[in-house]
Design a protein around this motif. Structure first.
Motif: not given
Length: 386
Positions: A50-60
């Motif tokens: 999902c979009k929010k998860s992708k953004a979260y993991w990209n930051e991690i």
């Protein structure tokens, strides 16, 4: 044992996870979770798309990459200090024990303010510390190093010759690469070049120094330089030619301009002049720029094109201007069928450069070389040789 068809029942409830953003069920990765002693917190699950998860993991992932790179830089800095026998006494140099006098009170305050701004991450410009030998330039720079290091900032300090020797070592040591060293110098929180100007600066060294400074400028990272020379004297030392000689640089469309340039090369050699030739349409542009800095004089042979000069010559001159080309003598040769404009364009590009002497005698070729052009060529060669 048929793992594919195993039923976990109560384990199915244990070994599952949900996306905290969209609630999608996530499966564990691999078979580690089959081991009874495996802590539940150690189980790795697939990532939700999902979009929010992708953004979260990209930051991690980005934070982990930055941390990994930082640890690598720390190892490289330690290795640099070990290889160059940097004394442990540098820890004794502190801003607090720097001897302040009437003559340096203002400068020490500037250094302290500069250091605090660096700690606060709002110092983008560099600092040049000048003074005669024994006035405490290195002490002050090292004190800044120690203060920044206390704040967990990555700081690298050394004389330019030592910093560049690390790059040269990559030519014979395939375990490290030049780009990795350049990246280190370009991305550490602070780079300190000590006693700049005491060593002879080759065109290769100048090229690397410019690359590092440009990279740090793009990264908005400051640099500290200590030197015994004032600004003008330092620049003069940088731009001293390595060799007395002439670089002939040609940018030819159909080969006629190059033919004239090669005639000039032969005539210069007959006079015993050390000469190098570069075809800007074919040869490596970086090497051409290096040769331009190496030799004390240069002759440009450019073809007129589209109301200006042929693009390889324009690119070459832009690079020279960008890298601070100065203190040279330059001769001009142009070629054009109708209204040659190359000499005017080349002269206009050279004029803003510092201390460039443009030969009064120029050569204009109309399409191809003719015997009537020889006199102008001889006059240009005579002027460039004196």
């Amino acid at each position: 044992m048929d793992l594919e068809n195993m039923k976990y029942n109560s384990k199915d409830k244990i070994f599952h996870n949900k996306c905290k953003f969209c609630g999608k069920d996530l499966k564990p990765i691999g078979l580690d979770y089959l081991y009874a002693n495996m802590p539940l917190t150690s189980i790795e699950y697939e990532r939700c798309d999902c979009k929010k998860s992708k953004a979260y993991w990209n930051e991690i992932d980005l934070k982990e990459e930055i941390q990994k790179k930082r640890k690598h830089f720390e190892q490289m800095i330690r290795q640099f200090y070990i290889q160059n026998y940097i004394s442990n006494r540098i820890q004794d140099y502190q801003l607090e024990n720097f001897i302040i006098t009437e003559n340096n009170e203002k400068e020490v305050k500037i250094a302290k303010d500069f250091t605090q701004k660096c700690i606060n991450k709002n110092q983008k410009n560099g600092l040049i510390i000048t003074g005669k030998s024994g006035t405490g330039k290195t002490h002050l720079a090292t004190a800044i190093l120690n203060k920044l290091t206390e704040k967990d900032m990555l700081v690298l300090m050394g004389r330019l010759i030592l910093l560049l020797d690390v790059i040269k070592d990559t030519f014979k040591d395939f375990s490290s690469k030049e780009k990795d060293i350049i990246e280190l110098y370009s991305k550490v929180d602070m780079l300190i070049i000590d006693d700049l100007g005491t060593e002879r600066i080759s065109s290769w060294a100048l090229e690397k120094l410019y690359t590092i400074i440009e990279n740090r400028n793009e990264n908005k990272l400051p640099i500290i330089v200590t030197t015994r020379f004032d600004k003008e004297s330092l620049l003069d030392r940088f731009y001293q030619s390595e060799d007395e000689g002439v670089l002939v640089a040609s940018a030819s469309i159909h080969g006629n301009t190059k033919e004239v340039a090669l005639k000039v090369v032969d005539l210069l050699k007959e006079k015993g002049v050390k000469v190098a030739f570069t075809d800007l349409t074919r040869d490596d542009m970086a090497e051409a720029v290096e040769d331009a800095f190496r030799y004390s004089k240069m002759i440009l042979a450019g073809a007129t094109y589209d109301g200006g000069v042929f693009s390889p010559m324009e690119d070459f001159l832009h690079r020279l201007q960008h890298k601070g080309y100065q203190n040279k003598t330059v001769g001009l040769i142009e070629n054009g069928s109708w209204a040659p404009l190359a000499n005017k364009v080349m002269k206009d590009m050279l004029t803003p450069m510092k201390n460039i002497t443009i030969c009064e005698n120029t050569v204009t070729i109309k399409s191809t070389y003719k015997d009537e052009n020889q006199e102008a060529i001889n006059q240009l060669i005579e002027e460039i040789c004196h």
